[in-house]
Design an enzyme around this catalytic site. Structure first.
Site, PDB file in Angstrom:
ATOM      1  CB  CYS A   1      36.179 -87.461 -70.113  1.00 35.30           C
ATOM      2  SG  CYS A   1      34.451 -87.897 -70.377  1.00 35.30           S
ATOM      3  N   PRO A   2      35.112 -84.257 -69.142  1.00 34.69           N
ATOM      4  CG  PRO A   2      33.345 -82.945 -70.204  1.00 34.69           C
ATOM      5  CD  PRO A   2      34.751 -83.915 -70.535  1.00 34.69           C
TER       6      PRO A   2
END
Length: 306
Positions: A158-159
């Site tokens: 997840c950025p």
């Protein structure tokens, strides 16, 4: 050690084990990794993480200074202000714990002949090596091209938290999505009340800001709240569903048939959140030790695992 499983051949390329003279660096052992502050030096992820904080701070500013402080109803302002700010602190704390917690990285470069000999494998027993990080690949581990590590029970990268969501930090990620969804819903409700109050009072003494500025700030907050609520609510539901089914997002997308014994739904929840249901389940500070951080500081500051 792991038993052979047919579906794993899609994930692993088979290469010869490292030569005898290529020794495994003991500094990458799990014991040493536990003493490090985990942080991924990814430009996109760091920008997204900073944006997340700025958006939460913006929402807190609008709620506090545009809607609550100018209100004539003292208890309305106090109750909603305390509630919103507490949820914001819990959300940002969960974000930090997700970002700075080792998600379950497999030690790099441990696929050496010496390490193989120490495993005392039985005849015919098969293990797998990841050719990208030269590590022994445990069951249900996947290699992340951004973290450059194999991650145990990797769900996804997840950025927005600049990290993988895996075995050791999934609880914090679930709490992050839950608290962001709650403050988004709270902000939308407060915006609705504020618009109604301003229109009824013909925008007199509605806010310390001018009516056009107030409207613009609240419209942006409504858009942010709606987008964040939709995204995090869906992600929260997806995570709970995955935990209850004992299946990661990668395994679901690849339609991998389980070769492990699946936990019952309640057992899956207890394994991720720890122990019997209690308030500790929703506490992002659970297990956090300031003393350990102070000891790291005396040793010369935190080390960053990348």
């Amino acid at each position: 050690t792991m038993q052979s499983s047919g579906h794993r051949f899609r994930d692993v390329e088979h290469h010869p084990l490292l030569a005898d003279n290529e020794s495994f660096d003991s500094s990458s052992s799990e014991a040493d990794m536990a003493e490090r502050v985990w942080f991924i030096r990814d430009g996109c992820g760091m920008v997204c993480a900073i944006m997340t904080w700025l958006l939460v701070v913006y929402a807190d500013f609008v709620v506090t200074f545009v809607m609550l402080l100018p209100s004539k109803d003292f208890w309305y302002s106090v109750i909603n202000g305390v509630l919103f700010n507490c949820l914001a602190v819990l959300a940002l704390s969960s974000h930090l714990r997700t970002m700075l917690t080792d998600p379950g990285a497999v030690p790099k470069g441990n696929a050496t002949k010496e390490y193989m000999d120490n495993l005392q494998l039985k005849p015919g027993e098969v293990i797998y090596k990841c050719p990208k990080c030269c590590s022994i690949k445990p069951e249900r581990a996947h290699h992340c091209s951004i973290c450059k590590r194999c991650i145990r029970k990797m769900d996804h990268h997840c950025p927005w938290v600049n990290n993988c969501v895996g075995e050791k930090n999934q609880r914090f990620f679930v709490l992050f999505t839950m608290y962001i969804a709650l403050i988004s819903a709270h902000a939308l409700v407060l915006c609705g009340f504020q618009f109604f109050s301003c229109v009824r009072g013909q925008w007199t003494e509605c806010s310390d800001f001018s009516p056009p500025v107030t409207v613009i700030l609240m419209i942006f907050l409504c858009l942010e709240g709606f987008l964040f609520l939709t995204f995090t609510a869906v992600m929260f539901g997806t995570q709970i569903h995955s935990i209850c089914n004992d299946e990661t997002e990668i395994e679901r997308l690849k339609s991998e048939k389980p070769t492990w014994e699946r936990r019952l739904r309640w057992e899956g929840m207890k394994s991720v959140f720890g122990g019997q249901p209690s308030l500790l389940w929703i506490n992002p500070f659970a297990g956090f030790r300031i003393r350990r951080l102070l000891l790291r500081g005396k040793k010369g500051g935190p080390e960053f695992s990348v």
